[in-house]
Enzyme design. Structure first.
Site, PDB file in Angstrom:
ATOM      1  N   CYS A   1      -3.477   1.295   6.863  1.00 46.29           N
ATOM      2  CA  CYS A   1      -3.784   0.705   8.178  1.00 46.29           C
ATOM      3  C   CYS A   1      -4.378   1.730   9.129  1.00 46.29           C
ATOM      4  CB  CYS A   1      -2.499   0.169   8.820  1.00 46.29           C
ATOM      5  SG  CYS A   1      -1.746  -1.113   7.876  1.00 46.29           S
TER       6      CYS A   1
ATOM      7  N   GLU B   1       4.160  -3.705  12.602  1.00 48.62           N
ATOM      8  CA  GLU B   1       3.144  -2.671  12.368  1.00 48.62           C
ATOM      9  C   GLU B   1       2.022  -3.379  11.632  1.00 48.62           C
ATOM     10  OE1 GLU B   1       0.916  -0.428  10.605  1.00 48.62           O
ATOM     11  OE2 GLU B   1       2.564   0.469   9.447  1.00 48.62           O
TER      12      GLU B   1
ATOM     13  N   LYS C   1      12.627  -7.134   1.651  1.00 47.57           N
ATOM     14  CA  LYS C   1      11.781  -7.920   0.750  1.00 47.57           C
ATOM     15  C   LYS C   1      10.504  -7.129   0.512  1.00 47.57           C
ATOM     16  CE  LYS C   1       8.595 -10.756   1.338  1.00 47.57           C
ATOM     17  NZ  LYS C   1       7.750 -10.041   0.356  1.00 47.57           N
ATOM     18  N   PRO C   2      10.403  -6.490  -0.682  1.00 45.38           N
ATOM     19  CA  PRO C   2       9.183  -5.714  -0.954  1.00 45.38           C
ATOM     20  C   PRO C   2       8.036  -6.655  -1.310  1.00 45.38           C
ATOM     21  CG  PRO C   2      10.653  -5.645  -2.867  1.00 45.38           C
ATOM     22  CD  PRO C   2      11.368  -6.458  -1.799  1.00 45.38           C
TER      23      PRO C   2
ATOM     24  N   SER D   1      -0.445  -7.621   7.681  1.00 39.94           N
ATOM     25  CA  SER D   1      -1.618  -8.073   8.437  1.00 39.94           C
ATOM     26  C   SER D   1      -1.216  -8.716   9.767  1.00 39.94           C
ATOM     27  CB  SER D   1      -2.408  -9.089   7.604  1.00 39.94           C
ATOM     28  OG  SER D   1      -1.710 -10.312   7.588  1.00 39.94           O
TER      29      SER D   1
ATOM     30  N   GLU E   1     -11.139  -4.848   9.570  1.00 39.53           N
ATOM     31  CA  GLU E   1     -10.726  -3.733   8.717  1.00 39.53           C
ATOM     32  C   GLU E   1     -11.165  -4.037   7.277  1.00 39.53           C
ATOM     33  OE1 GLU E   1      -6.449  -3.867   8.554  1.00 39.53           O
ATOM     34  OE2 GLU E   1      -6.312  -1.692   8.480  1.00 39.53           O
TER      35      GLU E   1
ATOM     36  N   ASN F   1       0.805  -1.233   0.000  1.00 39.72           N
ATOM     37  CA  ASN F   1       0.000   0.000   0.000  1.00 39.72           C
ATOM     38  C   ASN F   1       0.840   1.286   0.000  1.00 39.72           C
ATOM     39  OD1 ASN F   1       0.738  -0.413   2.666  1.00 39.72           O
ATOM     40  ND2 ASN F   1      -1.192   0.309   3.509  1.00 39.72           N
TER      41      ASN F   1
HETATM   42  C1  SIN Z   1       0.084   1.950   6.777  1.00 41.23           C
HETATM   43  O1  SIN Z   1      -0.953   1.908   6.145  1.00 41.23           O
HETATM   44  O2  SIN Z   1       0.575   0.903   7.234  1.00 41.23           O
HETATM   45  C2  SIN Z   1       0.855   3.209   7.031  1.00 41.23           C
HETATM   46  C3  SIN Z   1       0.117   4.447   6.822  1.00 41.23           C
HETATM   47  C4  SIN Z   1       0.932   5.683   7.127  1.00 41.23           C
HETATM   48  O3  SIN Z   1       2.150   5.647   7.294  1.00 41.23           O
HETATM   49  O4  SIN Z   1       0.313   6.732   7.218  1.00 41.23           O
END
Ligand code: SIN
Length: 504
Positions: free
Chosen positions: A306, A272, A194-195, A251, A404, A171
């Site tokens: 997120c 995260e 690792k993207p 996730s 979510e 994202n």
């Molecule tokens: C994310 O969606 O994990 C990060 C969003 C952000 O850095 O604002």
């Protein structure tokens, strides 16, 4: 290692011609300062058109291991660089990202679908982490601590943790690894990135800038792998004894799996993970500001962040007015290909994402929710497009309340009291971001403190920046990224006890 040119698709060749710095379009892995081909390739699609964008080299297990070996070897010297030298590398990366911002934004829009305006914003956001950590690198201070023993003195210093495995989502193809690798570089760590398989081109463009910045080989390595090979590559990184820290954004189930895989070698982890952000609007709020904040937070990148608002709790006295103004504002937004300058919102990343939004809407409607606007796909634009949608009369038993959505569905819930709003907001396993709008600053403090989240936006829907300690509580993860705390996770505290002070 042999380096060969991967096959380029037609749209990739066209993209190549539209860039000022064509060297940014790379399709091979970057290991120990070399461009490396794997045994196979995988396809990267443009989510706006569904067309093939590029064929990218898929790194084998051996490639991933050799990236870890390169990072391990590079660490032996990089850890001895001065903080000022590391700051200079980071500042150079900031400059290079800024100079190449337009090209990086174009690559980002092509592989992720977000609009060029959003992509430019993301590149600036990513670049800000290199600048921030260029400023933090020279400030890795230690302490002197009084000892219980009058003959001793205790000193502490912060040392780099070692090789870091960085696993990032689709994202934010530039920004999500930026806040990890920038902190790692500042601390004196080396890394293997690792993207995500949907968006490897942004990370490979960054690798090109690492080369241009003159960062020594092996300090930063990028290993693209296909969707199918992702679990195996993640496992190698998490289980490898030479990797001393894993930092993941994605996730909660995958984060929990990576934590389990990292446990055997007792690594540091930063996670995260998912969110389910409440967005509470009280009767005393500035309604227009709350509507603008909700649009920005809910529909940022078509709802695929997120920290996007997921559950909008509106107090009963302003529910009707908010619903009307919010729906009108949503109807002014324009979906389309992110390269079109008139477009405000792009596609979702893939059809699985579209399916989840459809499921949440169908579930809400089956439980007496009403669609105020949107509600369906837009096949004439492409399979990944979904209308920005507002549903009213949402209830706590709906899927949208429990998970979510990660898509463009705004669900409006009604509440009566402050206590009820806090109880509903906290009724989730997640705790990343939360938002509240109120003119009463005593309430802002009360509710802000009561929300079980890592970050609160009070009278704003936009919280993200490099100065913010970004991270969650509960199932939303561990650790903080960016800010003055962001470097801590990449260091370990070493204590030195000096004895014999009173012996002459
Ligand atoms: C994310 O969606 O994990 C990060 C969003 C952000 O850095 O604002």
């Amino acid at each position: 290692m042999i380096s060969i040119r991967a096959r380029t698709a037609g749209s990739f060749r066209r993209a190549l011609h539209s860039l000022r710095n064509p060297g940014l379009l790379q399709t091979q892995g970057f290991i120990n300062g070399q461009w490396v081909t794997g045994a196979s390739q995988f396809t990267v699609l443009n989510p706006a058109t569904g067309q093939e964008l590029a064929q990218v080299a898929c790194m084998t297990d051996l490639n991933v291991e050799s990236a870890i070996d390169a990072a391990t070897q590079a660490f032996t010297t990089y850890k001895h660089t001065t903080a000022r030298m590391r700051s200079d590398f980071l500042y150079r990366l900031y400059q290079l990202m800024t100079e190449n911002a337009e090209d990086l934004a174009r690559i980002l829009t092509l592989e992720n679908g977000k609009t060029l305006v959003d992509a430019r914003g993301e590149v600036a956001y990513a670049a800000s982490f290199y600048k921030w950590f260029a400023e933090e690198a020279p400030r890795m201070y230690g302490d002197t601590i009084p000892s219980a023993n009058g003959d001793n003195r205790i000193l502490t210093m912060r040392q780099p943790v070692g090789v870091v495995g960085i696993l990032t989502p689709w994202n934010f193809p530039q920004a999500m690894f930026a806040r990890k690798v920038a902190a790692a570089l500042a601390a004196g760590c080396t890394s293997v990135i690792k993207p995500d398989s949907e968006v490897p081109l942004s990370a490979l463009a960054f690798a090109r800038l690492v080369e241009e910045a003159g960062i020594p080989p092996g300090v930063v390595n990028v290993v693209p792998v296909s969707h199918e090979r992702t679990p195996a590559a993640g496992k190698i990184i998490c289980e490898h004894p030479d990797v001393r820290k894993v930092s993941f954004t994605g996730s909660t189930p995958v984060g929990a799996l990576l934590m389990a895989q990292s446990a055997g070698t007792v690594k540091k982890v930063s996670m995260e993970l998912g969110g389910n952000a409440p967005f509470i609007v009280f009767d005393d709020a500035d309604i227009d500001a709350a509507v603008a904040g909700a649009i920005g937070s809910k529909f940022r990148q078509s709802g695929q962040t997120c920290v996007c608002a997921n559950r909008l709790y509106i107090q009963e006295g302003i529910y009707e007015e908010f619903a009307k103004k919010f729906t009108q504002a949503v109807e002014k937004l324009k979906l389309g290909n992110g390269l079109d300058p008139d477009v405000s919102h792009g596609p979702l990343i893939h059809t699985r994402a579209v399916k989840k939004v459809q499921e949440h809407i169908a579930d809400a409607v089956a439980k007496q929710g009403t669609v105020l606007t949107g509600g369906s796909g837009v096949p004439e634009l492409g399979a990944n497009f979904f209308q920005l949608t507002v549903v009213r009369d949402a209830t706590a038993d709906m899927k949208v309340a429990l998970e979510e959505t990660f898509g463009p569905l705004a669900a409006l819930f009604k509440f009566k009291t402050e206590e009820e709003a806090v109880r509903l907001a906290n009724a989730t396993e997640f705790g990343l971001a939360g938002y509240l709008f109120s003119r009463d600053y005593a309430r802002v403090f009360r509710v802000g403190e009561a929300l079980e989240v890592g970050m609160v936006g009070a009278n704003t829907g936009a919280i993200s920046e490099s100065a913010l300690p970004f991270g969650g509580v509960k199932a939303s993860g561990l650790g903080r990224e960016g800010s003055k705390y962001g470097i801590d996770d990449y260091t370990v505290v070493k204590s030195i006890v000096i004895g014999g002070i009173n012996q002459r």
